[in-house]
Write a protein that holds these residues in place. Structure first.
Motif, PDB file in Angstrom:
ATOM      1  N   ARG A  88       0.445  14.636 -11.350  1.00 12.24           N
ATOM      2  CA  ARG A  88       0.584  15.326 -10.061  1.00 12.24           C
ATOM      3  C   ARG A  88      -0.488  16.373  -9.833  1.00 12.24           C
ATOM      4  N   THR A 113      -1.443   6.103  -7.129  1.00 11.35           N
ATOM      5  CA  THR A 113      -0.256   6.705  -6.514  1.00 11.35           C
ATOM      6  C   THR A 113       1.043   6.133  -7.067  1.00 11.35           C
ATOM      7  N   PHE A 118       4.770   8.565  -4.831  1.00 10.53           N
ATOM      8  CA  PHE A 118       4.488   8.073  -3.484  1.00 10.53           C
ATOM      9  C   PHE A 118       5.428   6.908  -3.159  1.00 10.53           C
ATOM     10  N   GLU A 119       5.973   6.907  -1.964  1.00 10.44           N
ATOM     11  CA  GLU A 119       6.729   5.744  -1.518  1.00 10.44           C
ATOM     12  C   GLU A 119       5.761   4.595  -1.270  1.00 10.44           C
ATOM     13  N   GLY A 122       3.641   4.310   1.859  1.00  5.08           N
ATOM     14  CA  GLY A 122       2.590   5.277   2.135  1.00  5.08           C
ATOM     15  C   GLY A 122       1.381   5.196   1.228  1.00  5.08           C
ATOM     16  N   ARG A 123       1.418   4.312   0.242  1.00  4.33           N
ATOM     17  CA  ARG A 123       0.351   4.297  -0.770  1.00  4.33           C
ATOM     18  C   ARG A 123      -0.994   3.879  -0.194  1.00  4.33           C
ATOM     19  N   ALA A 126      -2.443   6.551   2.106  1.00 11.97           N
ATOM     20  CA  ALA A 126      -2.990   7.679   1.349  1.00 11.97           C
ATOM     21  C   ALA A 126      -4.320   7.303   0.714  1.00 11.97           C
ATOM     22  N   SER A 163      -3.755  11.966  -5.003  1.00 12.68           N
ATOM     23  CA  SER A 163      -2.469  12.631  -5.247  1.00 12.68           C
ATOM     24  C   SER A 163      -2.489  14.109  -4.881  1.00 12.68           C
TER      25      SER A 163
END
Length: 229
Positions: A88, A113, A118-119, A122-123, A126, A163
């Motif tokens: 993180r 991710t 991360f869901e 959303g990866r 991102a 991240s």
């Protein structure tokens, strides 16, 4: 930066390997790197730079002293919690890129991710945002084999940034690049620093070291410090 919160805080941190006889690889030292700083680390081969990287990156646990990352005493953490904290809070950039050759730039960044909360939905977004940030929005679907050395390093930097870490640890980030490409990567690091990223760059190149506001020298496991002019 004097009023900013510490990201790295070494309190008499040292690392020894058991003997006989025991080997003191990194002698006890104090070091504070505050949020938003750009610090460079220099020293000859075998001086202890890699040991410093491993401690700061939560890859090795010091045998002496306390290491606080973002105010958290990492010595009190279980291995699984230390691994999660590393994922993180710390982004790594290495000399050799370490990209998966049969995955696109987008996929290489998105893979970072997977273990960071991360869901799934959303990866990719991102990862795309991170690639845009390093100037590679037009290369998201390219394989590493289709990219130049500088572009591959930018993908590696995007992977480190995706991240949103507190700290970017770079180990010889320009070591495999020609001078013009290296200059473009250093400009990117300058831009990230200007945006508030905390940077620690390990290098043997004095020109790279001069980019930092502070330079730390490690020799024979002993750390000393000077302020860059």
């Amino acid at each position: 930066m004097s009023g900013a919160a510490p990201v790295i805080e070494f309190r008499r941190v040292g690392l020894s390997y058991p003997g006989p006889p025991p080997v003191e690889a990194f002698k006890p030292c104090d070091l504070t790197v505050r949020r938003g700083e750009f610090v460079t680390v220099v020293g000859p081969s075998g001086s202890g730079k890699s040991t410093f990287l491993n401690i700061a990156g939560l890859l090795d646990v010091p045998t002496q002293g306390s290491y606080l990352l973002d105010g958290m005493d990492t010595g009190t953490l279980r291995d699984v919690d230390r691994t999660a904290l590393r994922g993180r809070r710390i982004g790594f950039v290495f000399q050799s890129f370490h990209l998966l050759p049969h995955r696109s730039a987008l996929e290489n960044v998105a893979l970072a991710t997977v273990y960071n909360g991360f869901e799934r939905a959303g990866r990719r977004a991102a990862a795309r945002d991170a690639l845009e940030r390093v100037g590679l929005g037009h290369r998201v679907h390219s394989l590493p084999t289709m990219l130049s050395g500088g572009e591959r390093q930018r993908v590696a930097i995007a992977r480190a940034l995706v991240s949103r870490p507190s700290l970017l640890l770079c180990d010889e980030p320009t070591g495999n690049l020609d001078s013009a490409t290296a200059a473009s990567i250093l400009t990117l690091l300058d831009e990230l620093h200007a945006d508030g990223m905390t940077l620690v760059v390990i290098t043997h190149d004095q020109a790279v070291a001069a980019r930092g506001a502070r330079t730390v020298t490690i020799r024979d496991g002993v750390m000393s410090e000077q302020v860059s002019v």
